[in-house]
Design a protein around this motif. Structure first.
Motif, short mmCIF file in Angstrom:
data_model
loop_
_atom_site.label_atom_id
_atom_site.label_comp_id
_atom_site.label_asym_id
_atom_site.label_seq_id
_atom_site.Cartn_x
_atom_site.Cartn_y
_atom_site.Cartn_z
N GLY A 170 0.81 -1.22 0.00
CA GLY A 170 0.00 0.00 0.00
C GLY A 170 0.84 1.27 0.00
N LEU A 171 0.15 2.38 -0.14
CA LEU A 171 0.87 3.65 -0.26
C LEU A 171 0.21 4.73 0.59
N ASN A 172 1.02 5.37 1.44
CA ASN A 172 0.60 6.54 2.20
C ASN A 172 1.86 7.33 2.54
N GLU A 173 1.73 8.41 3.26
CA GLU A 173 2.90 9.24 3.55
C GLU A 173 3.95 8.47 4.34
N GLN B 262 -3.31 0.47 -3.67
CA GLN B 262 -3.06 0.09 -2.28
C GLN B 262 -2.72 -1.40 -2.15
N ASP B 263 -2.75 -2.10 -3.27
CA ASP B 263 -2.49 -3.54 -3.26
C ASP B 263 -1.09 -3.84 -3.84
N ALA C 201 5.47 15.34 -4.28
CA ALA C 201 4.99 14.56 -5.42
C ALA C 201 3.82 13.67 -5.01
N TYR C 202 3.96 13.03 -3.85
CA TYR C 202 2.90 12.14 -3.37
C TYR C 202 1.59 12.90 -3.19
N ARG C 203 1.69 14.07 -2.56
CA ARG C 203 0.47 14.86 -2.31
C ARG C 203 -0.19 15.29 -3.62
N HIS C 204 0.64 15.62 -4.58
CA HIS C 204 0.05 15.98 -5.88
C HIS C 204 -0.58 14.76 -6.56
N SER D 54 7.90 9.74 -8.69
CA SER D 54 8.62 10.74 -7.91
C SER D 54 8.45 10.48 -6.41
N ALA D 55 7.27 10.03 -6.03
CA ALA D 55 6.99 9.80 -4.62
C ALA D 55 7.73 8.57 -4.10
N VAL D 56 7.79 7.52 -4.89
CA VAL D 56 8.25 6.23 -4.35
C VAL D 56 9.46 5.64 -5.06
#
Lengths: 256, 483
Positions: B34-37, B83-84, B60-63, B187-189
């Protein structure tokens, strides 16, 4: 043992029965000419011997060196030494003549359990054989038949024949569309290549070619059958009297 | 006499098994699914990143949260549950960099099966290899030699720590974090990738090369590559990939950014052979890639060459932004789809500077029940006086159950520019196959010859050692002879 033996061959495409019990025997060292009017089945015969699957064989069989090859695939027949010079050679974009011939020569060698030809030997052979049909060096890097004139395409067929040295060569109307100079070059090429171990079957509409490549036997094909066979003089007689003469002649023989 | 039966040909062509279908047993360390901050923070912490990187990722994640998956491509697949997916995986034992003996033997075996012997690469080819397994670089070679010339070639994770000023300046300068859905996600991950800097006037003496390989079930792969060619420099960069057979779809969203300064030239070549799914369309990699080069300075040149045979879904448009006057952008592509593969790929050329030139050569090959689309945009802006573009899009069809599509977009903002577009569609005809077969070639040999002839113009653009591999790959992808 004969090289090629066609026994009572019957072939059709869709519902159209084209070959209706054709017999032909070709021995090593012989040159046979097959003549006949349009639609008599000349090109079909060449395609069927080569194994083209558009045609359904519904009778008879084809023997090559005594082996029944009627059910063999096209490339297997080619590997055994059957070569077809096409009436309409296809263009293969992006594939150079050199590359095409290398794939061809090595596929056949591989099937015979031989090592691939080294680059040096291959190039030497290309050079030697291209001289035979007066092909320019630049030809080797050009794409197969792409942008070739009719004459160049036919010369390319004879060049490939020279490279592969088959036991049996079928020339399907190689003379059609050739000017007199190209016809001479092609004929000289064939005459140089013929020897006591190989055989040629020339499929032609006109007697003209036979002035340059002198056949041992001439067969007349009409309505899916060989209706008359003879020596080289038969071609001249045909030229003089026309195909109707043979057709009438054949009917007379049948009804007699 | 079944040689020219088209159905049989199609069947053979579509039943070629994936050659590189195997997995290795390397202990994985996963971030939770999954993905969160917190996951973004976890990844950044794992990589011991400086604060600015974490901030960059979080932005990047927030965008990304505000964005939606792009739906315009001609590809069809079930909606991805983001999220999987696992967003971080690394081999547990981090091998030492001094000797190959210290590398996990399982890993070495994997490379062997792929035909990538590091040893051989080192000794024979002179190619510096930065190998990425899943997400972490395990081996970088020739670094010393490159260092002497001032060339920096290292994993992105290292560059973030060792060369933060360059990373700060250039990362996201060509593909901003907000560029598109997948670029924002990357960019986020992003886990790792390659970083390359060629200093002024340096001609990089060797091909720089990265082999990617995904190796964990349910692992997303988010590579980030940044190449900077300073004034008057030259570099040729190779990227090649294979992945093991998996039932689960694997998500891959890479970003590649290239900056070419004045008089610099960058060649970027890709051979992509990820698992395409089985012959029934089950499994396979989702390949959503953003690749863009910026010709920042005058007379700069960026050239993309790609041979794409893998992945079940491809969404990829290597592009050039031609900002410097007289700059040149090129795109050469062969994209093969087979079975149930879908590819929507092409290029974007944005002309901004004067006298800028671009060239697009795209060769699509479709077999089986696949769908292969070319999508391209040539955008000539108002100030790009005397700009020129030439585009050629060819499609080759094998069988009658596949599709080939072309979507060329052209926008021209001035009257002094010239844009040419050519497109052809052809079939591998039975006449050509009969001709080859009559010359002794079996179906596989004939297909190899025909396909490589068709794609020659693109294959010729690849560096020598890659061209051979690419030819083999095309043959493997389209023939039933290799299992």
């Amino acid at each position: 043992m004969s090289l090629l033996k066609v026994e009572n061959l019957q072939a059709k495409i869709e519902d159209n029965q084209i070959l209706k019990g054709l017999n032909l025997e070709v021995n090593p060292g012989e040159v046979h000419a097959i003549m006949g009017p349009n639609g008599s089945g000349k090109s079909t015969l060449a395609s069927v011997i080569a194994g083209r699957e558009d045609y359904e064989i519904n009778g008879g069989r084809i023997l090559f060196e005594g082996e029944d090859i009627t059910d063999l695939e096209v490339h297997e027949r080619a590997q055994k030494g059957i070569f077809l010079a096409f009436q309409y050679p296809v263009e293969i974009p992006g594939v150079s003549n050199a590359n095409f011939m290398k794939s061809s020569v090595n596929a056949i060698r591989e099937a015979r359990g031989e090592e691939p030809l080294s680059a040096k030997d291959f190039l030497a052979r290309m050079r030697e054989k291209s001289a035979l049909v007066e092909i320019d060096k630049s030809f080797m890097s050009r794409a197969v038949n792409e942008g070739f004139s009719g004459g160049e395409k036919k010369r390319n067929e004879i060049f490939q024949l020279a490279m592969l040295e088959p036991k049996l060569a079928l020339l399907d109307e190689t003379d059609s569309g050739l000017d007199i100079d190209a016809l001479k070059i092609v004929s000289q090429g064939v005459n140089t290549l013929r020897n006591e171990n190989n055989a040629f079957v020339l499929i032609t509409h006109y007697q003209r070619l036979l002035n340059y490549i002198v056949p041992d036997f001439v067969h007349v094909l009409a309505d899916g059958k060989i209706v008359k066979s003879g020596g080289k003089e038969l071609a001249l007689e045909l030229e003089e009297k026309g195909y109707d003469w043979v057709k009438d002649h054949a009917i007379e023989e049948q009804t007699a | 006499m079944t040689d020219f039966n088209e159905d049989k040909l199609i069947e053979e062509v579509t039943t070629s098994d994936y050659k590189y279908g195997f997995t290795t047993d390397i202990e994985q360390e996963f971030a939770p699914k999954g993905l969160n901050e917190d996951i973004v923070r976890f990844i950044s912490a794992k990589k011991e990143e400086p604060e600015f990187m974490l901030e960059w990722r979080l932005k990047a994640y927030r965008h990304w949260l505000t964005m939606k998956d792009p739906m315009w491509a001609k590809v069809d697949f079930p909606k991805i549950d983001y999220q999987d997916v696992y967003y971080y995986a690394a081999p547990k034992k981090k091998p030492q960099l001094d000797s190959l003996d210290e590398v996990d033997p399982e890993l070495l075996k994997t490379f062997e099966k792929l035909g990538i012997s590091i040893d051989e690469q080192k000794r024979l080819t002179g190619v510096a290899v930065d190998i990425v397994v899943d997400s972490v670089s395990v081996k970088t070679t020739f670094q010393k030699q490159l260092k002497e010339m001032g060339v920096i070639f290292c994993p992105m994770s290292e560059a973030v720590k060792e060369h933060p000023e360059l990373v700060k300046q250039y990362l996201g300068s060509v593909v901003p974090t907000t560029d598109n859905f997948y670029a924002a996600l990357n960019s986020a991950v992003f886990s790792d990738g390659s970083f390359c800097y060629i200093p002024k006037g340096v001609r990089c003496p060797m091909e720089l090369s990265t082999y990617f390989r995904m190796n964990a079930a349910l692992t997303g792969q988010f590579e980030r590559t940044l190449i900077i060619a300073d004034e008057g420099s030259y570099v040729s960069y190779l990227e090649g990939c294979t992945a093991p057979m998996r039932d689960e779809n694997q998500l891959h969203a890479a970003v590649v950014e290239i900056v070419a300064h004045k008089d610099a030239e960058v060649k970027y070549s890709t051979v992509q052979n990820w698992y395409p799914g089985d012959k029934n369309g089950k499994g396979g990699v989702y390949n959503f890639v953003t690749k863009r080069g910026l010709c920042e300075g005058e007379n700069s040149k960026i050239s993309w060459t790609q041979v794409e045979t893998g992945s079940s879904i491809t969404w990829k448009y290597p592009s050039c932004v031609l900002k410097g006057d007289n700059s040149i952008g090129e795109f050469y592509s062969v994209a093969v789809t087979n079975n149930f593969q879908q590819a929507d790929t092409g290029s974007k050329m944005t002309h901004i500077g004067k006298n800028t030139r671009s060239r697009i050569i795209s060769k699509g090959i479709s077999a089986g029940r696949s769908e292969n689309s070319y999508r391209g945009l040539v955008n000539i802006t108002k100030n790009a006086k005397n700009a020129r573009n030439f585009s050629e899009c060819d499609s080759l069809l094998i069988g009658d159950k596949c599709g080939a599509h072309t979507f060329p977009y052209i926008e021209i903002g001035n009257s002094s520019s010239v844009v040419e577009h050519e497109a052809t569609t052809s079939k591998v005809s039975e006449d050509i196959l009969f001709y080859c077969s009559q010359r002794g070639m079996d179906e596989a040999q004939a297909m190899e010859l025909i396909i490589n002839g068709y794609a020659k113009e693109v294959l010729n653009k690849l560096p020598m050692e890659f061209a051979v591999e690419a030819q083999k790959l095309l043959a493997i992808s389209l023939e039933g002879s290799v299992g």
